[in-house]
Design a protein around this motif. Structure first.
Motif, PDB file in Angstrom:
ATOM      1  N   ASN A 434       0.893  -1.105   0.172  1.00 36.64           N
ATOM      2  CA  ASN A 434       0.017  -0.079   0.099  1.00 36.64           C
ATOM      3  C   ASN A 434       0.775   1.203   0.101  1.00 36.64           C
ATOM      4  O   ASN A 434       2.014   1.029   0.319  1.00 36.64           O
ATOM      5  N   TYR A 435       0.301   2.438  -0.179  1.00 36.11           N
ATOM      6  CA  TYR A 435       1.096   3.704  -0.516  1.00 36.11           C
ATOM      7  C   TYR A 435       0.155   4.770  -0.031  1.00 36.11           C
ATOM      8  O   TYR A 435      -1.100   4.907  -0.202  1.00 36.11           O
ATOM      9  N   ARG A 436       0.877   5.525   1.004  1.00 31.57           N
ATOM     10  CA  ARG A 436      -0.112   6.656   1.595  1.00 31.57           C
ATOM     11  C   ARG A 436      -0.205   7.671   0.311  1.00 31.57           C
ATOM     12  O   ARG A 436       0.896   8.379   0.133  1.00 31.57           O
ATOM     13  N   LEU A 437      -1.272   7.940   0.192  1.00 32.12           N
ATOM     14  CA  LEU A 437      -1.725   8.875  -0.795  1.00 32.12           C
ATOM     15  C   LEU A 437      -1.803  10.522  -0.184  1.00 32.12           C
ATOM     16  O   LEU A 437      -1.147  11.296  -0.790  1.00 32.12           O
ATOM     17  N   VAL A 438      -2.136  10.572   0.968  1.00 32.98           N
ATOM     18  CA  VAL A 438      -2.476  11.934   1.812  1.00 32.98           C
ATOM     19  C   VAL A 438      -2.213  11.782   3.158  1.00 32.98           C
ATOM     20  O   VAL A 438      -2.574  10.746   3.790  1.00 32.98           O
ATOM     21  N   GLN A 439      -1.478  12.689   3.596  1.00 38.70           N
ATOM     22  CA  GLN A 439      -1.510  13.015   5.190  1.00 38.70           C
ATOM     23  C   GLN A 439      -2.016  14.396   5.432  1.00 38.70           C
ATOM     24  O   GLN A 439      -1.139  15.179   5.262  1.00 38.70           O
ATOM     25  N   THR A 440      -2.957  14.460   6.276  1.00 36.73           N
ATOM     26  CA  THR A 440      -3.307  15.917   6.797  1.00 36.73           C
ATOM     27  C   THR A 440      -4.091  15.742   8.044  1.00 36.73           C
ATOM     28  O   THR A 440      -4.765  14.713   8.310  1.00 36.73           O
ATOM     29  N   TYR A 441      -3.959  16.611   8.859  1.00 31.82           N
ATOM     30  CA  TYR A 441      -4.299  16.831  10.152  1.00 31.82           C
ATOM     31  C   TYR A 441      -4.167  15.355  10.756  1.00 31.82           C
ATOM     32  O   TYR A 441      -5.015  14.946  11.797  1.00 31.82           O
ATOM     33  N   THR A 443      -3.780  12.477   9.851  1.00 32.52           N
ATOM     34  CA  THR A 443      -4.720  11.266   9.467  1.00 32.52           C
ATOM     35  C   THR A 443      -4.074  11.119   7.827  1.00 32.52           C
ATOM     36  O   THR A 443      -3.851  11.596   7.196  1.00 32.52           O
ATOM     37  N   ASP A 444      -4.164   9.747   7.926  1.00 31.59           N
ATOM     38  CA  ASP A 444      -3.604   8.932   6.536  1.00 31.59           C
ATOM     39  C   ASP A 444      -4.668   8.424   5.696  1.00 31.59           C
ATOM     40  O   ASP A 444      -5.649   7.791   6.100  1.00 31.59           O
ATOM     41  N   LEU A 445      -4.542   8.710   4.500  1.00 30.50           N
ATOM     42  CA  LEU A 445      -5.385   7.836   3.383  1.00 30.50           C
ATOM     43  C   LEU A 445      -4.382   7.195   2.688  1.00 30.50           C
ATOM     44  O   LEU A 445      -3.528   7.643   1.903  1.00 30.50           O
ATOM     45  N   VAL A 446      -4.410   5.773   2.651  1.00 29.66           N
ATOM     46  CA  VAL A 446      -3.685   4.798   2.088  1.00 29.66           C
ATOM     47  C   VAL A 446      -4.423   4.021   1.081  1.00 29.66           C
ATOM     48  O   VAL A 446      -5.613   3.452   1.504  1.00 29.66           O
ATOM     49  N   LEU A 447      -3.803   3.906  -0.227  1.00 26.97           N
ATOM     50  CA  LEU A 447      -4.173   2.993  -1.260  1.00 26.97           C
ATOM     51  C   LEU A 447      -3.551   1.625  -1.181  1.00 26.97           C
ATOM     52  O   LEU A 447      -2.365   1.652  -1.209  1.00 26.97           O
ATOM     53  N   GLY A 448      -4.268   0.556  -1.089  1.00 32.13           N
ATOM     54  CA  GLY A 448      -3.659  -0.669  -0.967  1.00 32.13           C
ATOM     55  C   GLY A 448      -4.342  -1.918  -2.108  1.00 32.13           C
ATOM     56  O   GLY A 448      -5.328  -1.604  -2.347  1.00 32.13           O
ATOM     57  N   ALA A 449      -3.673  -3.010  -2.407  1.00 29.06           N
ATOM     58  CA  ALA A 449      -3.870  -3.879  -3.066  1.00 29.06           C
ATOM     59  C   ALA A 449      -3.180  -5.062  -2.591  1.00 29.06           C
ATOM     60  O   ALA A 449      -1.985  -5.043  -2.151  1.00 29.06           O
ATOM     61  N   GLN A 450      -3.807  -6.326  -2.635  1.00 32.17           N
ATOM     62  CA  GLN A 450      -3.275  -7.519  -2.117  1.00 32.17           C
ATOM     63  C   GLN A 450      -3.907  -8.816  -3.213  1.00 32.17           C
ATOM     64  O   GLN A 450      -4.973  -8.787  -3.563  1.00 32.17           O
ATOM     65  N   VAL A 451      -3.120  -9.578  -3.194  1.00 29.02           N
ATOM     66  CA  VAL A 451      -3.544 -11.143  -4.015  1.00 29.02           C
ATOM     67  C   VAL A 451      -3.445 -12.235  -2.816  1.00 29.02           C
ATOM     68  O   VAL A 451      -2.146 -12.505  -2.250  1.00 29.02           O
ATOM     69  N   THR A 452      -4.431 -13.171  -2.721  1.00 32.65           N
ATOM     70  CA  THR A 452      -4.225 -14.270  -1.993  1.00 32.65           C
ATOM     71  C   THR A 452      -4.131 -15.612  -2.757  1.00 32.65           C
ATOM     72  O   THR A 452      -5.180 -15.880  -3.589  1.00 32.65           O
ATOM     73  N   GLY A 471      -8.515 -11.616  -4.626  1.00 32.37           N
ATOM     74  CA  GLY A 471      -7.686 -10.399  -4.620  1.00 32.37           C
ATOM     75  C   GLY A 471      -8.640  -9.291  -4.082  1.00 32.37           C
ATOM     76  O   GLY A 471      -9.617  -9.273  -4.083  1.00 32.37           O
ATOM     77  N   GLU A 472      -8.007  -8.130  -3.638  1.00 28.18           N
ATOM     78  CA  GLU A 472      -8.872  -6.927  -3.437  1.00 28.18           C
ATOM     79  C   GLU A 472      -7.990  -5.607  -3.609  1.00 28.18           C
ATOM     80  O   GLU A 472      -6.844  -5.577  -3.368  1.00 28.18           O
ATOM     81  N   ILE A 473      -8.788  -4.689  -3.368  1.00 24.53           N
ATOM     82  CA  ILE A 473      -8.176  -3.222  -3.587  1.00 24.53           C
ATOM     83  C   ILE A 473      -8.903  -2.362  -2.519  1.00 24.53           C
ATOM     84  O   ILE A 473     -10.012  -2.624  -2.226  1.00 24.53           O
ATOM     85  N   TYR A 474      -8.269  -1.477  -1.858  1.00 23.83           N
ATOM     86  CA  TYR A 474      -8.823  -0.772  -0.750  1.00 23.83           C
ATOM     87  C   TYR A 474      -8.387   0.684  -0.390  1.00 23.83           C
ATOM     88  O   TYR A 474      -7.063   0.780  -0.790  1.00 23.83           O
ATOM     89  N   LEU A 475      -8.974   1.663   0.072  1.00 26.50           N
ATOM     90  CA  LEU A 475      -8.624   2.633   0.673  1.00 26.50           C
ATOM     91  C   LEU A 475      -8.737   2.419   2.364  1.00 26.50           C
ATOM     92  O   LEU A 475      -9.703   2.216   2.806  1.00 26.50           O
ATOM     93  N   ARG A 476      -7.450   2.715   3.009  1.00 26.51           N
ATOM     94  CA  ARG A 476      -7.479   2.852   4.177  1.00 26.51           C
ATOM     95  C   ARG A 476      -7.357   4.074   5.000  1.00 26.51           C
ATOM     96  O   ARG A 476      -6.493   5.011   4.596  1.00 26.51           O
ATOM     97  N   ILE A 477      -8.183   4.596   6.006  1.00 29.57           N
ATOM     98  CA  ILE A 477      -8.326   5.852   6.845  1.00 29.57           C
ATOM     99  C   ILE A 477      -8.112   5.575   8.019  1.00 29.57           C
ATOM    100  O   ILE A 477      -8.690   4.666   8.393  1.00 29.57           O
ATOM    101  N   SER A 478      -6.855   6.053   8.661  1.00 31.70           N
ATOM    102  CA  SER A 478      -6.550   5.710  10.013  1.00 31.70           C
ATOM    103  C   SER A 478      -5.804   7.118  10.423  1.00 31.70           C
ATOM    104  O   SER A 478      -5.356   7.800   9.806  1.00 31.70           O
ATOM    105  N   PRO A 479      -5.544   7.145  11.851  1.00 32.59           N
ATOM    106  CA  PRO A 479      -4.669   8.245  12.285  1.00 32.59           C
ATOM    107  C   PRO A 479      -3.128   7.836  11.940  1.00 32.59           C
ATOM    108  O   PRO A 479      -2.721   6.762  11.322  1.00 32.59           O
ATOM    109  N   SER A 480      -2.343   9.093  11.586  1.00 34.89           N
ATOM    110  CA  SER A 480      -1.007   9.016  11.469  1.00 34.89           C
ATOM    111  C   SER A 480      -0.064   8.277  12.327  1.00 34.89           C
ATOM    112  O   SER A 480      -0.548   8.220  13.461  1.00 34.89           O
TER     113      SER A 480
END
Length: 500
Positions: A434-441, A443-452, A471-480
């Motif tokens: 995954n890759y952190r797209l945005v970090q503000t206040y 708070t992180d917005l992360v784009l990720g993908a995985q295969v099983t 497989g899946e693709i996701y956006l994760r929102i969490s504190p930094s």
């Protein structure tokens, strides 16, 4: 095939270990030769007064956290910051796991924290929301477990803590999840997953949602000295002293939105309605015992189930260094499954958790977990190895599982088959980034993908296919990521920054 799977995940951990060796060797440079940039310099512990004892001795704090924690690139919080470990005034908050479980002291934390001026209380908020699309058994459209879903697995946990007198510590904690709304009451698709039920039927190839109220607990600890604590924990719901920290609280699993296939062999007791735990810590070891309700939550995810306190467990935890946390535990669980009320389970687990800082915003965390369920003279094992390498904005992660599940567990019935307890091995490996797209206040917005990729026993391939791919693709929102550096800069932590 098993050898290839094991080599793949160990290679991921090996890459991280090689980076760790490079950075660890640089940490032995004499202080006068080290760069003075604030980017890599941990907070000077000698400048902050211990709120519990009033001492300024930096060497005392050094002994509490250890060499590895002091040099962990600011990931490990100083006990002088106000908030400490949930059950000890003299341990870092980084050691907090789920329930009363321990992480390594070097474990990174993603949270907001507030210590209001003039207040005796400290507050912390953790959460993670995964907005995702998942496709299970995508290459076998006519086989079991083929399914897709747009959903959002999620959880949020808040904590409030205050010191009581010179030796006491009180904490209240609450955890919520909107899973029943965002992934449905029937759960989300997850190939080979089992456990719990919905509308009177077992959930097969699905992960059940978590309850709206997943934890409401209070705890109190008394410090006889900086090396000795005695504590009690009560939760309704809560988590007994059984297993490693639950999967959603392990940073080694932070990039993986779904539960492990061995969840109900390892850490499924993290939500039980009625838990009481007593524990004793001496230096780097602790022994604890719990009485709790053995029955898992029912399919009504918005209510409070009846407390029974009909089961018990014990756990021995040892943190031999700031980078390691080890535990062995055993639980004697009365009637855990609603569909099999006559069946009791003895659950035995052991785990090793590792965490190490590799530089500013760089770390590696790993977990090795074994869990075994025994009942009716039979036993089934589960093994898990997972690792997460964070390198600035990018993370690489993997999970390998080897789980034995019976025909009864998978709800497979055959004409003339009398031995429904016969188990079959399932191997599964997940690789993702995954890759952190945005970090503000903070708070992180992360784009990720995985295969099983899964390799079930030959017998199960008739139902699932030879090598199911999901497989899946996701956006994760969490504190930094929270470090001593941003605590030092903001004064009151990330929650204060949110109000600017």
């Amino acid at each position: 095939m098993n050898k290839l799977i094991i080599v793949a995940i160990l290679s991921l951990n090996g890459l991280a270990y090689g980076q760790h060796q490079h950075h660890e060797s640089t940490s032995t440079v004499p202080a006068k030769d080290k760069p003075k940039s604030d980017k890599t310099k941990p907070m000077d512990h000698s400048m902050h007064q211990d709120m519990g004892t009033g001492k300024h001795d930096a060497m005392e704090k050094h002994s509490m956290l250890g060499d590895g924690a002091i040099m962990n690139y600011g990931f490990t919080m100083d006990t002088t910051m106000g908030m400490t470990h949930s059950l000890s005034r003299n341990l870092s908050m980084n050691r907090n796991g789920s329930g009363t479980a321990w992480h390594p002291d070097n474990t990174p934390m993603y949270a907001y924290m507030a210590m209001p001026t003039g207040s005796k209380w400290s507050y912390m908020l953790h959460y993670a929301v995964y907005l995702r699309y998942t496709s299970q058994n995508a290459n076998n459209v006519d086989k079991r477990g083929h399914a897709q879903q747009f959903g959002a697995p999620n959880w949020v946990m808040g904590m409030a803590q205050r010191k009581v007198g010179k030796r006491g510590l009180f904490q209240a904690r609450a955890m919520l999840s909107l899973d029943p709304l965002t992934v449905s009451n029937g759960g989300y698709p997850l190939l080979f997953q089992t456990g719990e039920s919905y509308k009177g039927q077992p959930l097969i190839d699905k992960q059940h949602p978590h309850d709206l109220i997943s934890e409401l607990s209070v705890s109190y600890s008394h410090a006889f000295s900086k090396d000795i604590d005695l504590y009690g924990y009560v939760g309704y719901p809560g988590e007994p002293a059984l297993g490693p920290p639950a999967f959603m609280h392990r940073i080694s699993a932070f990039g993986i939105p779904e539960a492990p296939l061995g969840h109900h062999w390892q850490d499924a007791t993290h939500i039980l309605f009625g838990v009481a735990t007593a524990g004793f810590r001496y230096k780097w070891a602790k022994l604890e015992a719990s009485s709790f309700t053995g029955r898992e939550p029912n399919e009504s995810r918005y209510n409070f189930d009846k407390p029974r306190f009909d089961s018990y467990s014990y756990r021995l935890s040892v943190n031999p260094s700031p980078s390691l946390a080890l535990q062995f535990s055993q639980g004697f669980i009365h009637s855990p499954e609603d569909l099999h009320p006559e069946e009791d389970v003895t659950r035995t687990t052991a785990s090793i958790l590792h965490s190490k800082g590799l530089g500013p915003d760089r770390y590696v965390t790993s977990a090795f977990v074994w869990g075994r369920n025994s009942h009716d003279g039979e036993g089934e094992n589960s093994f898990l190895a997972e690792s997460n390498l964070q390198w600035n904005k990018t993370a690489f992660y993997g999970r390998y599982e080897n789980v034995s599940k019976s025909l009864e567990e998978l709800n497979i019935s055959l004409p003339g088959q009398s031995d429904m307890h016969r188990s079959y091995v399932i191997n599964s490996i997940t690789l993702g980034m995954n890759y952190r797209l945005v970090q503000t206040y903070n708070t992180d917005l992360v784009l990720g993908a995985q295969v099983t990729s899964s390799v079930p026993d030959t017998f199960l391939q008739t139902y699932y296919g030879a090598m199911p791919i999901s497989g899946e693709i996701y956006l994760r929102i969490s504190p930094s990521l929270m470090t001593m550096r941003n605590m030092n800069h903001s004064g009151h932590g990330q929650m204060r920054d949110m109000h600017h």
